[in-house]
Every structure is written in C-alpha cells, then in structure tokens.
Design a protein around this motif. Structure first.
Motif, PDB file in Angstrom:
ATOM      1  N   GLY A 117       0.633  -1.220   0.189  1.00 25.52           N
ATOM      2  CA  GLY A 117      -0.268   0.220  -0.158  1.00 25.52           C
ATOM      3  C   GLY A 117       0.651   0.702   0.626  1.00 25.52           C
ATOM      4  N   LEU A 118       0.928   2.139  -1.384  1.00 22.69           N
ATOM      5  CA  LEU A 118       1.324   3.193  -1.545  1.00 22.69           C
ATOM      6  C   LEU A 118       0.718   4.222  -0.758  1.00 22.69           C
ATOM      7  N   SER A 119       1.526   5.488  -0.367  1.00 25.90           N
ATOM      8  CA  SER A 119       1.430   6.486   0.430  1.00 25.90           C
ATOM      9  C   SER A 119       0.819   7.484  -0.556  1.00 25.90           C
ATOM     10  N   PRO A 120      -0.129   8.195  -0.399  1.00 27.56           N
ATOM     11  CA  PRO A 120      -0.760   9.374  -1.072  1.00 27.56           C
ATOM     12  C   PRO A 120      -0.112  10.363  -1.575  1.00 27.56           C
ATOM     13  N   ASP A 121      -0.105  11.032  -2.531  1.00 30.23           N
ATOM     14  CA  ASP A 121       1.452  12.669  -2.683  1.00 30.23           C
ATOM     15  C   ASP A 121       0.389  13.509  -2.782  1.00 30.23           C
ATOM     16  N   PHE A 122       0.067  14.163  -1.855  1.00 32.93           N
ATOM     17  CA  PHE A 122       0.331  15.350  -1.557  1.00 32.93           C
ATOM     18  C   PHE A 122       0.591  16.501  -0.436  1.00 32.93           C
ATOM     19  N   GLU A 123       0.844  18.096  -0.668  1.00 28.83           N
ATOM     20  CA  GLU A 123       1.591  19.154  -0.813  1.00 28.83           C
ATOM     21  C   GLU A 123       0.196  19.395   0.974  1.00 28.83           C
ATOM     22  N   VAL A 124       0.411  19.980   1.698  1.00 28.50           N
ATOM     23  CA  VAL A 124      -0.285  19.780   3.449  1.00 28.50           C
ATOM     24  C   VAL A 124      -0.646  21.571   2.684  1.00 28.50           C
ATOM     25  N   LYS A 125      -1.453  21.836   3.033  1.00 30.14           N
ATOM     26  CA  LYS A 125      -2.678  22.586   2.847  1.00 30.14           C
ATOM     27  C   LYS A 125      -2.660  23.835   4.310  1.00 30.14           C
ATOM     28  N   GLY A 126      -3.052  25.066   4.053  1.00 32.69           N
ATOM     29  CA  GLY A 126      -3.264  25.269   5.668  1.00 32.69           C
ATOM     30  C   GLY A 126      -2.111  24.990   6.624  1.00 32.69           C
ATOM     31  N   ALA A 127      -0.993  25.701   5.952  1.00 29.66           N
ATOM     32  CA  ALA A 127       0.255  25.654   6.496  1.00 29.66           C
ATOM     33  C   ALA A 127       1.336  26.416   6.723  1.00 29.66           C
ATOM     34  N   ASP A 128       0.251  27.734   5.759  1.00 31.89           N
ATOM     35  CA  ASP A 128       1.599  29.408   5.952  1.00 31.89           C
ATOM     36  C   ASP A 128       0.518  30.327   5.860  1.00 31.89           C
ATOM     37  N   GLU A 129       0.336  31.683   6.138  1.00 35.12           N
ATOM     38  CA  GLU A 129       0.052  32.705   6.319  1.00 35.12           C
ATOM     39  C   GLU A 129      -0.855  32.235   6.197  1.00 35.12           C
ATOM     40  N   SER A 130      -1.043  31.966   5.129  1.00 36.99           N
ATOM     41  CA  SER A 130      -2.712  32.450   4.946  1.00 36.99           C
ATOM     42  C   SER A 130      -3.980  32.106   5.707  1.00 36.99           C
ATOM     43  N   GLU A 131      -3.436  31.144   6.206  1.00 39.87           N
ATOM     44  CA  GLU A 131      -4.186  30.694   7.024  1.00 39.87           C
ATOM     45  C   GLU A 131      -4.500  31.254   8.567  1.00 39.87           C
ATOM     46  N   THR A 132      -5.711  31.572   8.586  1.00 38.63           N
ATOM     47  CA  THR A 132      -5.565  32.799  10.449  1.00 38.63           C
ATOM     48  C   THR A 132      -6.272  31.563  11.117  1.00 38.63           C
ATOM     49  N   TYR A 133      -5.499  31.439  12.268  1.00 38.11           N
ATOM     50  CA  TYR A 133      -6.124  30.577  13.261  1.00 38.11           C
ATOM     51  C   TYR A 133      -6.203  31.293  14.779  1.00 38.11           C
ATOM     52  N   GLU A 134      -7.478  31.276  15.337  1.00 36.78           N
ATOM     53  CA  GLU A 134      -7.391  32.245  16.856  1.00 36.78           C
ATOM     54  C   GLU A 134      -6.738  31.576  18.367  1.00 36.78           C
ATOM     55  N   LYS A 135      -6.382  31.593  18.271  1.00 36.19           N
ATOM     56  CA  LYS A 135      -5.595  31.541  20.252  1.00 36.19           C
ATOM     57  C   LYS A 135      -6.257  32.610  21.387  1.00 36.19           C
ATOM     58  N   GLU A 435       4.341  29.560  14.315  1.00 34.25           N
ATOM     59  CA  GLU A 435       5.382  30.922  13.761  1.00 34.25           C
ATOM     60  C   GLU A 435       4.992  30.905  12.538  1.00 34.25           C
ATOM     61  N   LYS A 436       4.805  29.923  11.511  1.00 31.69           N
ATOM     62  CA  LYS A 436       4.766  30.116  10.112  1.00 31.69           C
ATOM     63  C   LYS A 436       3.034  30.597   9.952  1.00 31.69           C
ATOM     64  N   VAL A 437       1.472  30.090  10.645  1.00 36.25           N
ATOM     65  CA  VAL A 437       0.315  30.849  10.550  1.00 36.25           C
ATOM     66  C   VAL A 437       0.487  32.176  11.029  1.00 36.25           C
ATOM     67  N   SER A 438      -1.082  32.374  10.739  1.00 39.84           N
ATOM     68  CA  SER A 438      -1.095  33.644  10.700  1.00 39.84           C
ATOM     69  C   SER A 438      -1.916  33.683  12.397  1.00 39.84           C
ATOM     70  N   ILE A 439      -2.079  33.661  13.637  1.00 34.48           N
ATOM     71  CA  ILE A 439      -2.326  33.596  14.965  1.00 34.48           C
ATOM     72  C   ILE A 439      -3.537  34.847  14.691  1.00 34.48           C
ATOM     73  N   ALA A 440      -4.704  34.689  15.401  1.00 34.15           N
ATOM     74  CA  ALA A 440      -5.175  36.145  16.278  1.00 34.15           C
ATOM     75  C   ALA A 440      -6.129  36.027  17.013  1.00 34.15           C
ATOM     76  N   GLU A 441      -5.053  36.301  18.410  1.00 28.07           N
ATOM     77  CA  GLU A 441      -5.652  36.563  19.799  1.00 28.07           C
ATOM     78  C   GLU A 441      -7.060  36.500  20.466  1.00 28.07           C
ATOM     79  N   LYS A 442      -7.520  36.036  21.151  1.00 29.46           N
ATOM     80  CA  LYS A 442      -9.283  35.905  21.213  1.00 29.46           C
ATOM     81  C   LYS A 442      -9.165  36.505  22.781  1.00 29.46           C
ATOM     82  N   PRO A 443      -8.851  37.492  23.651  1.00 32.99           N
ATOM     83  CA  PRO A 443      -9.584  37.716  24.477  1.00 32.99           C
ATOM     84  C   PRO A 443     -11.121  36.575  24.807  1.00 32.99           C
TER      85      PRO A 443
END
Length: 470
Positions: A117-135, A435-443
């Motif tokens: 069984g072979l691992s699928p070939d892919f590039e990770v999405k969501g791992a750069d500054e274009s993706e914003t996560y709340e902290k 460090e790579k993605v965009s982080i938005a602090e949420k009080p």
C-alpha cells in the motif's frame, strides 16, 4: 542476481515481484549446510564428518527456507529504499501468490509476489500565513494574583492556636463523650481527636462550627462527621480503640467540646518568604512577588491556550487535507498484524485508524517541509520535564538530583525513549506551524476558557478510552 519488478495497480496499490533463481541462493544454501556439518556431532559419525546428504535430508528444508527468506527480505526492502517508495504498513504476500514448496531433489527458481500500500502524494494545505487560527488569551485578574500569593504564604506559614470562630481549613481538636439520648452516657466512651475542617466535613457540622470557638460544645455523629469514613476508621482514629476492643459497641452520637483551634497563619511578606517561595534572590518585594505570580499564571494559561491552538490546527489540517488511502490493503494489514482480531472489529475501528494515519502522514510532510530534526539532548530534556511534572513543577530542595537520576533510568527504556521522541517531534511541528501561520488572539474570560479546556480533556479521555478498548 535476484530480479525485482513493480507493477502498479493504481496510485495507492502495487505488486512487487521478487524472483530468486537457483544460481542466486544455491551457493548460500550450500555454505549454510557446510556450517551445520562443521558443528554436527551425530551418532555413527565423527564430529564434522557427517555426510552432506544426511544433513540435507535432516535439516535441508529448514536451512533452505531460512536462506530464501533472508535473501527475499533483503532484496525487497533494498528495492523499496532505493526507489524511495513510501509504503504504508508492511508488504503482504500477494493474494495471487502461488504456494511455494521447497523440493531439495530438484532446486528451482522461486517467484514471490507482495502487495504493498502506497502513501498518497500530496502537499499540506493550511500550513502557511494565508491560514488564520484563533488563540484564546486569558487576562490575569488582580484577585487571581492575590489568591495565589495568599496560597503561597499559607504553604510557608505555620499552624497557630486561635480563639476566633472556626473557619475552613482549621484543625479542630475535640474532647468528646458518648451520649445516651440527650445526656452523657454513664461509663460511656470518652475520647480526643482532631479533624481538618474542609469540604470532606459534614456540611451541617461545618455550618455549625462556623459559629463555634475554643471552649464551645457541639453534638456530633461520628459515623457522619467526614465523608468516606467507615466504622473501622471511626473506632481507630476517633475513639482510639485497639483491635482487642473489637467487642466494644458504641453510640455514634457524641457531645464534643472544642479544646483547640489551630489555623495556618500566612508567612510574613519578608525576604525569607520570598526566597522560599520564588527562589533565592528572585524577588525582593510584594510588588515583585505579584508580578512574578502574574507571569506564572499567564504562562500556565498560555501553555493551555497553545495546547488548544494545536488541537484546532490539527483538526483544521485534517479537514483541509483529506487523503485517499488503500483501504482494502490496510484492513488486510491490520488483520495480519493483530492476531485474533475479527473482520467486524477491523471495520469498527478502521475510521479511527485511518484518521490517525492521515495525521501521521500530514505530520511527516511537515517534518520534511520545516526540516525538523530532533536532537538527543531534546529527548533527554523531555525526560527531565516529565519527572519535574510529577512534583507539580515547583522547585524543591534536592529535586534536580532526583530528576536527573530518574530521567537517566527512563532513557534506558527503548519504548519510553521512542515515546519521548514522538512527543518532542510533535511539539516541534506545532511550534513551527504556530510561527508560520497567522495567529489572531481572542480575549476570553476565565470561565469560558476553563470550559473549553474541560471540553478538550473530556474529548482526550474519550479517545484514550477508545484506544484502550482497541
């Protein structure tokens, strides 16, 4: 020379065919039989002089099987490594594989087929500054700092006798006499004992004690005085009865006089306390102590917030990177790797297995993307942190010596070293992602934050329970 060929079934499945010709394995087979001959000590023959024909008849099939298997494994894995194939699980004998019979009278070429069984070939999405996560960010309130400072002062304080009304966490010493109805029983049990007044104390008794002080009396039912205390405990610790007094009966109702109330008096805000609580020379005033505590509280909640952020990032990456997997092959591999597991169990557990595999493949891609390498020193320090956590993280005299010796023992266990390595690797991956993605602090307020933490703990506990069942 052995021949290895690959036939792709689709982009996730392939068949590897390994052909071992007679000329490939016969020299090795004869060499191994020769080793047996040198060591053989059989009745009727001098040591090392047993005829090869006899050895071939007795041990030939086993020796040939070992030689074939060794060469087969070597050729197969050398091919996989040299061709950079990302294989899932382990190669399995192909369902098309013909049965192999070893005929020593007529050595022949052997063909072995393996499904992979072979691992699928892919590039990770969501791992750069274009993706914003709340902290989530918790503001440390002044009353939280004051509360922690008082707790530290009490930990360093001393118990002293007081004549004030009883409060929570007071140690109250009673002189109690057994009752008969509403009066003291003639010839009844008299005893002295102490109780720490806290949430374990009967609620009605606590409320009554809040209006009492040294010298006052109160009626107590000793069997109901503290939660979780059975009659054996009452007899031993309240009534001070020995095992020889097993035939002594008693009425649980007692009249108790408060002989003494001992209360922790917080340590003074002096240099001795500051050095004891924060480390020598770290703090020199109440203001500095509060600032240190504020930093500690902020750090504690920040660590939890980062754990929640990592959870959110992981869930988002799983959502953004759905992976097609060789399901049929993986189910066969699960069955081959887990003796006794049923087809029904595999079906029931496969979704969870596939999700874990999906995350593992994403994580491995990120390890490569961020060029993460875990050094030996990081694993050693992770072992030290694990031991320090057993002490609650607070510095103690002589603790580092214990930490060091215990950590060294842990590092002798290969399984624990592997666990520590995986923990460090995962932490490094999330650190690189943050460090790579965009982080938005949420009080958020503390109540909201703690509810989210509890929700995450419940989810983790549920997942851990499911894994144990598997």
């Amino acid at each position: 020379m052995p021949k290895v060929e690959r036939k792709d079934i689709d982009n996730l499945n392939a068949v590897i065919t390994v052909t071992l010709e007679k000329s490939d394995y016969e020299p090795k087979f004869n060499t191994e039989l020769g080793k047996y001959r040198k060591q053989a000590n059989m009745k009727g023959f001098r040591k090392g002089k047993t005829p090869v024909s006899v050895l071939r008849k007795m041990y030939g099939k086993g020796v040939l099987a070992d030689v074939i298997n060794e060469m087969l494994q070597s050729e197969l894995y050398q091919y996989l490594n040299e061709n950079g194939l990302n294989v899932l699980g382990q190669p399995l004998p192909s369902e098309e594989q013909e049965p192999v019979e070893f005929d020593l009278k007529a050595l022949q070429d052997y063909v072995f087929k393996f499904d992979i069984g072979l691992s699928p070939d892919f590039e990770v999405k969501g791992a750069d500054e274009s993706e914003t996560y709340e902290k989530m960010a918790v503001e440390v309130a002044d009353d939280m700092v004051e509360e922690d400072l008082m707790a530290a002062r009490k930990r360093s304080g001393n118990r002293e006798s007081v004549t004030e009304m009883v409060k929570d966490n007071d140690m109250v010493k009673f002189a109690a006499r057994e009752l008969e109805g509403e009066t003291v029983k003639e010839g009844g049990i008299s005893t002295e004992f102490s109780v720490l007044i806290n949430n374990n104390t009967n609620e009605a008794v606590r409320e009554a004690l809040y209006t009492k002080k040294q010298g006052d009396t109160i009626r107590l039912n000793l069997l109901e005085l503290e939660e979780g205390r059975d009659e054996d405990y009452v007899r031993k610790y309240y009534l001070n009865l020995e095992e020889a007094d097993a035939d002594v009966t008693f009425n649980p109702e007692f009249e108790a006089e408060i002989l003494e109330v001992n209360r922790i008096v917080p340590a003074a805000l002096d240099q001795e306390f500051f050095d004891q609580a924060f480390g020598e020379g770290e703090v020199a005033s109440e203001e500095e102590a509060k600032e240190k505590i504020r930093e500690q509280i902020a750090g504690f909640y920040n660590n939890q917030a980062e754990a929640l952020l990592s959870r959110d990032i992981q869930e988002r990456l799983l959502e953004l990177n759905p992976l097609e997997l060789p399901e049929a092959f993986l189910k066969r591999w699960m069955a081959a790797s887990n003796e006794g597991v049923t087809a029904e169990q595999i079906e029931a557990e496969f979704d969870g297995f596939a999700k874990n595999l999906q995350w593992s493949l994403i994580r491995n891609k990120l390890v490569s993307k961020f060029e993460i390498k875990v050094e030996e020193g990081e694993v050693v320090e992770a072992a030290r942190r694990r031991i320090r956590s057993y002490f609650g993280g607070a510095p103690m005299a002589g603790m580092e010596q214990i930490v060091e010796s215990t950590a060294m023992r842990i590092l002798q266990d290969e399984k624990q070293v592997e666990q520590l390595y995986e923990e460090v690797l995962t932490d490094r991956v999330f650190g690189a992602l943050i460090e790579k993605v965009s982080i938005a602090e949420k009080p958020v307020d503390l109540k909201t934050f703690e509810a989210e933490v509890e929700k995450a703990r419940a989810s983790n506990a549920s997942s851990a329970a499911a894994e144990e069942e598997e």
